[in-house]
Design a protein around this motif. Structure first.
Motif, PDB file in Angstrom:
ATOM      1  N   GLU A 106      28.599 -38.564  -4.991  1.00  0.00           N
ATOM      2  CA  GLU A 106      27.457 -39.287  -5.553  1.00  0.00           C
ATOM      3  C   GLU A 106      26.153 -38.888  -4.866  1.00  0.00           C
ATOM      4  O   GLU A 106      25.137 -38.675  -5.522  1.00  0.00           O
ATOM      5  CB  GLU A 106      27.672 -40.794  -5.458  1.00  0.00           C
ATOM      6  CG  GLU A 106      26.574 -41.571  -6.141  1.00  0.00           C
ATOM      7  CD  GLU A 106      26.835 -43.065  -6.187  1.00  0.00           C
ATOM      8  OE1 GLU A 106      25.888 -43.783  -6.530  1.00  0.00           O
ATOM      9  OE2 GLU A 106      27.950 -43.507  -5.887  1.00  0.00           O
ATOM     10  N   LEU A 107      26.171 -38.778  -3.544  1.00  0.00           N
ATOM     11  CA  LEU A 107      24.958 -38.348  -2.839  1.00  0.00           C
ATOM     12  C   LEU A 107      24.597 -36.923  -3.230  1.00  0.00           C
ATOM     13  O   LEU A 107      23.430 -36.623  -3.500  1.00  0.00           O
ATOM     14  CB  LEU A 107      25.128 -38.458  -1.324  1.00  0.00           C
ATOM     15  CG  LEU A 107      23.946 -37.962  -0.492  1.00  0.00           C
ATOM     16  CD1 LEU A 107      22.669 -38.722  -0.822  1.00  0.00           C
ATOM     17  CD2 LEU A 107      24.242 -38.047   0.993  1.00  0.00           C
ATOM     18  N   LEU A 108      25.590 -36.034  -3.293  1.00  0.00           N
ATOM     19  CA  LEU A 108      25.322 -34.649  -3.673  1.00  0.00           C
ATOM     20  C   LEU A 108      24.723 -34.556  -5.075  1.00  0.00           C
ATOM     21  O   LEU A 108      23.856 -33.736  -5.331  1.00  0.00           O
ATOM     22  CB  LEU A 108      26.605 -33.819  -3.599  1.00  0.00           C
ATOM     23  CG  LEU A 108      27.114 -33.528  -2.189  1.00  0.00           C
ATOM     24  CD1 LEU A 108      28.518 -32.952  -2.241  1.00  0.00           C
ATOM     25  CD2 LEU A 108      26.173 -32.595  -1.447  1.00  0.00           C
ATOM     26  N   LEU A 127      31.084 -22.719  -5.003  1.00  0.00           N
ATOM     27  CA  LEU A 127      31.567 -23.014  -6.355  1.00  0.00           C
ATOM     28  C   LEU A 127      31.896 -24.501  -6.563  1.00  0.00           C
ATOM     29  O   LEU A 127      31.481 -25.085  -7.561  1.00  0.00           O
ATOM     30  CB  LEU A 127      32.743 -22.114  -6.717  1.00  0.00           C
ATOM     31  CG  LEU A 127      32.376 -20.628  -6.880  1.00  0.00           C
ATOM     32  CD1 LEU A 127      33.613 -19.794  -7.165  1.00  0.00           C
ATOM     33  CD2 LEU A 127      31.324 -20.417  -7.942  1.00  0.00           C
ATOM     34  N   PRO A 128      32.611 -25.164  -5.630  1.00  0.00           N
ATOM     35  CA  PRO A 128      32.810 -26.612  -5.813  1.00  0.00           C
ATOM     36  C   PRO A 128      31.496 -27.395  -5.771  1.00  0.00           C
ATOM     37  O   PRO A 128      31.328 -28.379  -6.481  1.00  0.00           O
ATOM     38  CB  PRO A 128      33.713 -27.012  -4.638  1.00  0.00           C
ATOM     39  CG  PRO A 128      34.406 -25.759  -4.246  1.00  0.00           C
ATOM     40  CD  PRO A 128      33.427 -24.656  -4.522  1.00  0.00           C
ATOM     41  N   ILE A 132      30.050 -29.926  -8.658  1.00  0.00           N
ATOM     42  CA  ILE A 132      29.574 -31.295  -8.399  1.00  0.00           C
ATOM     43  C   ILE A 132      28.171 -31.476  -8.978  1.00  0.00           C
ATOM     44  O   ILE A 132      27.886 -32.462  -9.647  1.00  0.00           O
ATOM     45  CB  ILE A 132      29.595 -31.602  -6.888  1.00  0.00           C
ATOM     46  CG1 ILE A 132      31.044 -31.694  -6.392  1.00  0.00           C
ATOM     47  CG2 ILE A 132      28.838 -32.879  -6.572  1.00  0.00           C
ATOM     48  CD1 ILE A 132      31.191 -31.693  -4.887  1.00  0.00           C
ATOM     49  N   TRP A 133      27.291 -30.519  -8.720  1.00  0.00           N
ATOM     50  CA  TRP A 133      25.929 -30.616  -9.243  1.00  0.00           C
ATOM     51  C   TRP A 133      25.923 -30.557 -10.762  1.00  0.00           C
ATOM     52  O   TRP A 133      25.066 -31.143 -11.407  1.00  0.00           O
ATOM     53  CB  TRP A 133      25.048 -29.509  -8.679  1.00  0.00           C
ATOM     54  CG  TRP A 133      24.587 -29.776  -7.280  1.00  0.00           C
ATOM     55  CD1 TRP A 133      24.458 -30.994  -6.672  1.00  0.00           C
ATOM     56  CD2 TRP A 133      24.194 -28.807  -6.315  1.00  0.00           C
ATOM     57  NE1 TRP A 133      24.010 -30.842  -5.392  1.00  0.00           N
ATOM     58  CE2 TRP A 133      23.840 -29.512  -5.145  1.00  0.00           C
ATOM     59  CE3 TRP A 133      24.106 -27.437  -6.322  1.00  0.00           C
ATOM     60  CZ2 TRP A 133      23.399 -28.872  -3.990  1.00  0.00           C
ATOM     61  CZ3 TRP A 133      23.676 -26.802  -5.179  1.00  0.00           C
ATOM     62  CH2 TRP A 133      23.325 -27.513  -4.028  1.00  0.00           C
ATOM     63  N   GLY A 134      26.860 -29.846 -11.357  1.00  0.00           N
ATOM     64  CA  GLY A 134      26.920 -29.720 -12.805  1.00  0.00           C
ATOM     65  C   GLY A 134      27.286 -31.007 -13.517  1.00  0.00           C
ATOM     66  O   GLY A 134      26.995 -31.184 -14.695  1.00  0.00           O
ATOM     67  N   SER A 162      37.365 -20.551 -16.131  1.00  0.00           N
ATOM     68  CA  SER A 162      37.408 -22.012 -16.118  1.00  0.00           C
ATOM     69  C   SER A 162      36.102 -22.621 -15.619  1.00  0.00           C
ATOM     70  O   SER A 162      35.855 -23.807 -15.808  1.00  0.00           O
ATOM     71  CB  SER A 162      38.568 -22.502 -15.254  1.00  0.00           C
ATOM     72  OG  SER A 162      38.357 -22.119 -13.907  1.00  0.00           O
ATOM     73  N   ARG A 163      35.258 -21.850 -14.976  1.00  0.00           N
ATOM     74  CA  ARG A 163      33.985 -22.365 -14.453  1.00  0.00           C
ATOM     75  C   ARG A 163      32.830 -22.154 -15.424  1.00  0.00           C
ATOM     76  O   ARG A 163      31.733 -22.599 -15.181  1.00  0.00           O
ATOM     77  CB  ARG A 163      33.658 -21.722 -13.130  1.00  0.00           C
ATOM     78  CG  ARG A 163      34.630 -22.108 -12.058  1.00  0.00           C
ATOM     79  CD  ARG A 163      34.070 -21.731 -10.727  1.00  0.00           C
ATOM     80  NE  ARG A 163      34.993 -22.047  -9.675  1.00  0.00           N
ATOM     81  CZ  ARG A 163      35.100 -23.236  -9.119  1.00  0.00           C
ATOM     82  NH1 ARG A 163      34.327 -24.208  -9.500  1.00  0.00           N
ATOM     83  NH2 ARG A 163      35.960 -23.454  -8.164  1.00  0.00           N
ATOM     84  N   VAL A 164      33.063 -21.447 -16.498  1.00  0.00           N
ATOM     85  CA  VAL A 164      32.007 -21.219 -17.469  1.00  0.00           C
ATOM     86  C   VAL A 164      31.975 -22.416 -18.418  1.00  0.00           C
ATOM     87  O   VAL A 164      32.966 -22.770 -19.034  1.00  0.00           O
ATOM     88  CB  VAL A 164      32.243 -19.911 -18.256  1.00  0.00           C
ATOM     89  CG1 VAL A 164      31.177 -19.729 -19.315  1.00  0.00           C
ATOM     90  CG2 VAL A 164      32.266 -18.729 -17.304  1.00  0.00           C
TER      91      VAL A 164
END
Length: 167
Positions: A106-108, A127-128, A132-134, A162-164
């Motif tokens: 949540e903070l991130l 990448l993680p 999180i930001w996404g 999987s990240r796209v």
């Protein structure tokens, strides 16, 4: 008797900035790095019997007082620059620790200004963090620092399907 809420909001904001430091998690990094260095017998290799290293996370007390103070303090907290470094590895080639073991998602997701410092290309850290930001991105500014002296293998940052994200 005067209460905290009787103080002008400008003074309360100064107090919140003094009480809240999102970069406190870095002391947890140092603790783990010191434990790994001091207690790891590299000759025997990793052991399942070794205790799991973790850092105790906590909520600053000022965020638990009441709704108005929490709201004002979170506004200040989310605007303090958050300096992010690659997380410590747990042992030799074992996995790198996740940033959420130190800072809540949540903070991130709510910070407005991030400073990303990468001594090496930590894709298992970056990448993680991007995932999180996404989810809910409030980031207004991100400064990235990486020394030019360390070469990066050509396929190190290959995009994984999987990240796209499709929108």
């Amino acid at each position: 008797m005067i209460s905290f809420l009787d103080l002008p909001v400008e003074i309360r904001v100064i107090i919140y900035a003094y009480l809240l430091n999102p970069n406190d998690y870095l002391s947890g990094y140092r603790q783990i790095e010191n434990l790994i260095t001091a207690h790891t017998d590299r000759s025997r290799g990793p052991s399942c019997a070794d205790p799991r290293l973790y850092v105790e996370r906590y909520t600053p007390s000022i965020l638990l007082v009441n709704k108005q103070i929490t709201s004002e303090a979170l506004y200040v907290l989310h605007r303090i620059p958050l300096s992010l470094e690659g997380t410590p590895g747990t042992y030799l080639a074992m996995r790198q620790m996740d940033i959420t073991e130190f800072i809540s998602e949540e903070l991130l997701q709510n910070i407005h200004y991030g400073i990303l410092r990468l001594d090496t290309a930590h894709k298992h850290f970056v990448l993680p963090l991007l995932d999180i930001w996404g989810q809910r991105n409030n980031l207004k500014r991100l400064d990235v620092f990486r020394p030019r002296s360390t070469p990066i293998p050509r396929d190190h940052w290959k995009i994984v399907k999987s990240r796209v994200f499709s929108r």
